[in-house]
Design a protein around this motif. Sequence first.
Motif, PDB file in Angstrom:
ATOM      1  N   GLN A   6       0.823  -1.205   0.000  1.00  0.00           N
ATOM      2  CA  GLN A   6       0.000   0.000   0.000  1.00  0.00           C
ATOM      3  C   GLN A   6       0.860   1.259   0.000  1.00  0.00           C
ATOM      4  OE1 GLN A   6      -2.984   1.295  -1.018  1.00  0.00           O
ATOM      5  NE2 GLN A   6      -3.918  -0.310   0.242  1.00  0.00           N
ATOM      6  N   ALA A  36       0.744   3.912  -3.123  1.00  0.00           N
ATOM      7  CA  ALA A  36       0.382   5.313  -2.918  1.00  0.00           C
ATOM      8  C   ALA A  36       1.512   6.238  -3.386  1.00  0.00           C
ATOM      9  CB  ALA A  36       0.067   5.568  -1.451  1.00  0.00           C
ATOM     10  N   TRP A  40       1.544   6.345  -7.271  1.00  0.00           N
ATOM     11  CA  TRP A  40       0.493   7.197  -7.833  1.00  0.00           C
ATOM     12  C   TRP A  40       0.815   8.673  -7.597  1.00  0.00           C
ATOM     13  CZ3 TRP A  40      -2.548   5.832 -11.454  1.00  0.00           C
ATOM     14  CH2 TRP A  40      -3.111   4.555 -11.520  1.00  0.00           C
ATOM     15  N   GLN A  47      -4.790   9.562  -0.665  1.00  0.00           N
ATOM     16  CA  GLN A  47      -5.119   8.143  -0.537  1.00  0.00           C
ATOM     17  C   GLN A  47      -6.322   7.971   0.388  1.00  0.00           C
ATOM     18  OE1 GLN A  47      -2.619   5.539   1.891  1.00  0.00           O
ATOM     19  NE2 GLN A  47      -2.529   4.105   0.189  1.00  0.00           N
ATOM     20  N   VAL A  54      -7.302   8.507  -4.688  1.00  0.00           N
ATOM     21  CA  VAL A  54      -6.964   7.143  -5.084  1.00  0.00           C
ATOM     22  C   VAL A  54      -7.470   6.227  -3.974  1.00  0.00           C
ATOM     23  CG1 VAL A  54      -5.133   5.485  -5.605  1.00  0.00           C
ATOM     24  CG2 VAL A  54      -4.974   7.840  -6.457  1.00  0.00           C
ATOM     25  N   ASN A  75      -8.633   2.534  -2.273  1.00  0.00           N
ATOM     26  CA  ASN A  75      -8.380   1.092  -2.243  1.00  0.00           C
ATOM     27  C   ASN A  75      -9.049   0.531  -0.992  1.00  0.00           C
ATOM     28  OD1 ASN A  75      -7.458  -1.477  -2.807  1.00  0.00           O
ATOM     29  ND2 ASN A  75      -5.283  -0.968  -2.714  1.00  0.00           N
TER      30      ASN A  75
END
Length: 370
Positions: free
Chosen positions: A91, A95, A98, A111, A143, A145
């Motif tokens: 993760q 992150a 991106w 994030q 973003v 997740n």
Amino acid sequence: MVREHSQVRAAIKSARTVVVKIGSSALTSLEGGLDTDRLDRLADAVEARMRAGSDVVVVSSGAIGAGIAPLGLSKRPTDLATKQAAASVGQLALAHAWGTSFARYGRTVGQVLLSADDFTRREHHRNAQRTLDRLRSLGAIAVVNENDTVATEEIRFGDNDRLAALVAHLVGADALFLLSDVAGLYDGDPRKGAANFIPEVRGSADLDGVIAGSGGALGTGGMASKLSAARLAADAGIAVLLASAEQATEALGEGEVGTAFAASPDRLPGRKFWVRHAAGSRGSVLLDAGAVAAVAARRSLLAAGIVGVEGRFFGGDVVDLIAPNKEVIARGVIEYDSTDLTTMLGRSTTDLPESMQRPVIHADDLVSVH
């Protein structure tokens, strides 16, 4: 692969608010972990869409896949503890990647890690909505997740396709893009023989005979989850484009690739969508035939038509409504605790104390599951 332009694809092309879901296989590999070159190309496609005037939220898989190689694992883990360990490593890398990629365009990335609880609990649901809306109003790219580092098998979304559909509804998206390693929907698995490509899905009849499979080595989705997510989004009035991540530029541009799913003309109100798709069921209410007919006619559920209660729940919880044949026919927001409801079974409203004369579930809080 160019498709005949249609009203559905025109709506996808002109959509102002869009969610772009990117699968694990598009970002990671077992051997090398996170592939930043591929991620950059996807960021380029998203940037082009934003410059064309759209507001974009990204739902990015790949946290577990990005953590496999750094931890020296040879395959995607199957036990929960190792999955969470891989996610905690991946993760951070995902992150950062991106953020670095969008920084090339002077854009800031925020994030947002969500769990199933953030959708099943109404207050959490609103908080997530406010966070995403505020990030967008500040000009940052969200973003999203799943929070794999803390999710358990019992409270997971199951795959990021479903998460993306729920996020699309949450932000009021006009279109959802599901980008992975498949070019679109086929009526079978094209890797196993002849299969017919389906360029557009306007309704359930277009899915007759379709056989959808499960996910691959790096992901948890597969065509079954993508098809389910597409139908969920369409139910919310959101058009969907299912396409290959390799064709992200074309998909987010003219939209003439992949399979397009038409949005349902009868968009569910936000609360009913939450009851049907996002909220977790806390128990079940067993109905007689008369109550089944009343629910089918969109009338409120009364105690007289209830023959049993399963599970422990409280007023304000969402419960399943079960027909005599054991089929779940609807869901609704219950007015009473399970302990109180057991004393009301089969009784007419006039026979109940005044404090218990409200409908068990009001028609406005009832929604069919079909």
